[in-house]
Scaffold this active site. Structure first.
Site, mmCIF file in Angstrom:
data_model
loop_
_atom_site.group_PDB
_atom_site.id
_atom_site.type_symbol
_atom_site.label_atom_id
_atom_site.label_comp_id
_atom_site.label_asym_id
_atom_site.label_seq_id
_atom_site.Cartn_x
_atom_site.Cartn_y
_atom_site.Cartn_z
ATOM 1 N N CYS A 13 0.904 -1.136 0.000
ATOM 2 C CA CYS A 13 0.000 0.000 0.000
ATOM 3 C C CYS A 13 0.948 1.192 0.000
ATOM 4 C CB CYS A 13 -0.848 -0.012 1.270
ATOM 5 S SG CYS A 13 -2.077 1.280 1.255
ATOM 6 N N HIS B 277 -8.470 4.442 0.618
ATOM 7 C CA HIS B 277 -7.773 4.707 -0.638
ATOM 8 C C HIS B 277 -8.447 5.856 -1.396
ATOM 9 C CE1 HIS B 277 -6.199 0.337 -0.435
ATOM 10 N NE2 HIS B 277 -5.507 1.161 0.318
ATOM 11 N N HIS C 205 3.198 7.407 8.177
ATOM 12 C CA HIS C 205 2.568 7.118 6.876
ATOM 13 C C HIS C 205 1.241 7.828 6.679
ATOM 14 C CE1 HIS C 205 -0.437 4.573 8.685
ATOM 15 N NE2 HIS C 205 -0.828 4.073 7.548
ATOM 16 N N ALA D 187 -2.401 9.840 8.914
ATOM 17 C CA ALA D 187 -2.969 10.410 10.132
ATOM 18 C C ALA D 187 -3.236 9.341 11.189
ATOM 19 C CB ALA D 187 -4.250 11.160 9.796
ATOM 20 N N GLY D 188 -3.772 8.206 10.791
ATOM 21 C CA GLY D 188 -4.097 7.154 11.757
ATOM 22 C C GLY D 188 -5.492 7.323 12.332
#
Lengths: 481, 136
Positions: free
Chosen positions: A101, A206, A403, A405-406
């Site tokens: 990803c 996505h 990678h 915001a979470g």
């Protein structure tokens, strides 16, 4: 239960859980958060998972977590672990189900003012060209021999076939192809799931976004990256789709069945792992490399369709869309790092973490060699994204950074609290156009369901893992479902 | 007795499944997963059947492997299966036939069946219960 008294504060941005915390830890665990974000990390089981990672055989220095950490399967998302090539293990749980990803960013030569009149049409055309793949998928089903080529040759295969430029490969992690890929390591199940998904976006978080460069933090590096204020850029966030998930499912099953014979006993089934140099470990690495290659090919194909839409809307006026970079955030890589002062080959697992190589690193494109590797960090829908650059101090985390915001809110909670229409309306009030087939999909990804991207980036910037170069603002959001 | 219920989870889909017997538990797990995929069936309806055969290490892995196989067949054939008839059913092996319908599209994209906090057990009243997390 872990509590604050179990932590050692290393500095304002870094905390440690010592090896003495649990008897099965082989190394300490370290995580990058600000004091303010500390409360957040207790909300789920991510710290316990980080401690579990510290029990894996052959782990070097620390199990690490980035500030966007949250609970995952086996490894926490935001987790990083480097393993010794001789004594270490490889774990599909340290890569994630969505192998490779990742992010790709395309640069235009236009400013916001020039493109604004075309935004609505561009959004519609791009959405039409890039399907989510949940409905009818792509109309073409690729045959198995073509899938095998994509698995072994990645984005290079597509560029050879005319779906991109040589420059797309130069501006891509590993030039869009991991050499150890071997299609015989991938099941027919996985290949079949991948047959109609090359060039599809998928669902969940996505997205595609048309963005503008909103703020520049470092003029020199921005210049080296070809970025300028108010520039129109396009961001792609997707991975290896059903194919990658099937590879993960297949190999977690295989490792659960075989790790006993290697004397590996782990606190969580999803951590299932085997020695890197075992036949199963080598086979997983080959299959995972295939999954990674498929994802690079997927983002390359999407790039091709975006360029097609771009050209059809702007016609004569259109200028090329040039790839700034393409980088994975779910992957295991064999890399050279300094271990006890000696350059050593290790296997770095990055799950929800982005590689961020420093200036002069031999694995980054020549044109960025002097300044460092571009790092692409997406924010939650409608907020902001960042371009960062790798730097020397990132060595402490095997040159890894955050990678995204979470998540902090469940998908259900998000849909309970707000409707898709409300979210679209609030984004429109900010001048953002939203294109999505599913209102529920929009509500689930509402910005309120995520951590604050600015705070996450502030931590990696201050901790020295990577430095801010530019902030991007969304103008059009295109979501899968 | 309920067949299954959806539980709260931050990022993914968590389902608790019930069954009077272990066999019924597996049947309800199939139903819970298929209904969660929100299939939009083709009109007019088109019935479909598929053979399955799974072998695993234990009951927990068997349940995950069974659902993973169903997920694979659903996605690649664009079919939704709501029933299964077992010809063989043991602790680590099943064989049977899936019954379902052709679908136009799925409203929810379940990507994988995980072993995360997976639980399968027989309760004091002899009925069965399982909790499974799906990656969506």
């Amino acid at each position: 239960m872990i509590s604050k008294k179990d932590f050692i504060k290393i500095n304002d941005w870094l905390w440690e859980i010592p090896k003495s915390f649990r008897s099965d830890m082989r190394v300490p665990s370290r995580f990058y958060v600000s004091e303010e974000m500390l409360e957040d990390v207790f909300r789920d089981k991510s710290l316990g998972q980080l401690v579990n990672v510290a029990t894996l055989p052959g782990i070097i220095n620390y199990s690490l977590a980035m500030p966007d950490m949250h609970e995952g399967y086996g490894f926490p998302i935001g987790g990083v672990a480097a393993m010794d090539m001789k004594s270490g293990v490889i774990s599909p749980g340290g890569v994630g189900y969505d192998i490779n990803c990742g992010m790709k960013l395309l640069k235009s030569e236009f400013t916001e003012t020039e493109i604004r009149p075309y935004l609505e049409k561009l959004g519609t055309e791009i959405q039409k060209e890039v399907p989510s793949g949940l409905g009818q998928g792509r109309q073409v089903k690729v045959d198995i021999s073509s899938i095998n080529k994509i698995l072994e040759e990645g984005a290079q295969r597509l560029v050879e076939q005319g779906y991109g430029e040589k420059e797309d490969l130069e501006n891509c992690e590993s030039q869009g192809r991991l050499g150890r890929a071997d299609a015989t390591a991938v099941s027919d199940h996985a290949k079949n799931r991948g047959r109609d998904q090359v060039g599809t976006l998928g669902s969940g978080n996505h997205f595609l976004e048309i963005q503008k460069v909103d703020e520049i933090f470092d003029e020199n590096i921005a210049k080296a990256f070809g970025l300028f204020k108010d520039q129109i850029v396009i961001m792609i966030h997707t991975g290896s789709r059903g194919l990658g998930h099937q590879i993960a499912t297949d190999y977690i099953g295989l490792m659960m069945r075989t790790m006993g014979k290697y004397g590996i006993n782990l606190p969580d089934r999803e951590l299932a792992a085997v020695p890197i140099n075992s036949s199963e470990g080598q086979k997983y690495f080959s299959a995972m490399s295939c999954g990674a290659n498929y994802a690079w090919a997927n983002r390359q194909m999407i790039t091709h369709f975006i360029r097609k839409a771009w050209k059809s809307v702007l016609g004569e006026k259109s200028s090329p869309l040039v790839a700034l970079y393409d980088v994975a955030h779910n992957i295991a890589k064999i890399e050279k790092h300094l271990v006890n002062g000696k350059e050593t080959e290790v296997c770095v697992h990055r799950k929800g973490a982005t590689r961020a190589f420093p200036p002069e690193h031999p694995e980054i494109p020549l044109k960025y060699r002097k300044v460092g590797q571009p790092v692409l960090i997406p924010g939650s829908m409608g907020t902001a994204s960042y371009i960062l650059v790798g730097q020397k101090e990132g060595e402490q985390a095997f040159y890894s950074t955050c990678h995204g915001a979470g998540r902090t809110m469940s998908r259900h909670e998000a849909t309970r609290r707000m409707s898709g229409e409300e979210v679209v309306k609030s984004l429109e009030l900010k001048g953002i156009i939203v294109k999505c087939w599913s209102a529920r999909g929009i509500a689930e990804e509402a910005p309120q369901a995520y951590k604050d991207i600015h705070k996450v980036v502030e931590v990696v910037h201050n901790a020295g893992l990577s430095r801010k170069v530019a902030k991007l603002k969304p103008l059009v959001v295109i979501k899968g479902e | 007795m309920k067949n299954y219920e959806i539980l709260e989870h931050k990022a993914d889909l968590k389902i608790r499944i019930f069954g009077a017997t272990k066999e019924e538990l597996f049947k309800n797990a199939l139903l819970g997963m298929t209904e969660s995929m929100k299939p939009e069936t083709k009109k007019p309806e088109e019935e479909t059947k598929r053979q399955i055969k799974i072998e695993s290490t234990d009951s927990a892995a068997l349940l995950v492997d069974f659902l993973s196989e169903v997920l694979y067949l659903s996605q690649t054939n664009r079919e939704a299966y709501s029933k299964v008839q077992f010809k063989k059913f043991s602790d680590n092996q099943i064989e049977g036939e899936l019954f379902g319908q052709k679908v136009e599209r799925f409203g929810e994209d379940i990507k994988a069946v995980t072993h995360h906090n997976l639980d399968i057990h027989q309760k004091k009243d002899k009925t069965w219960e399982a909790t499974i997390l799906f990656d969506v």
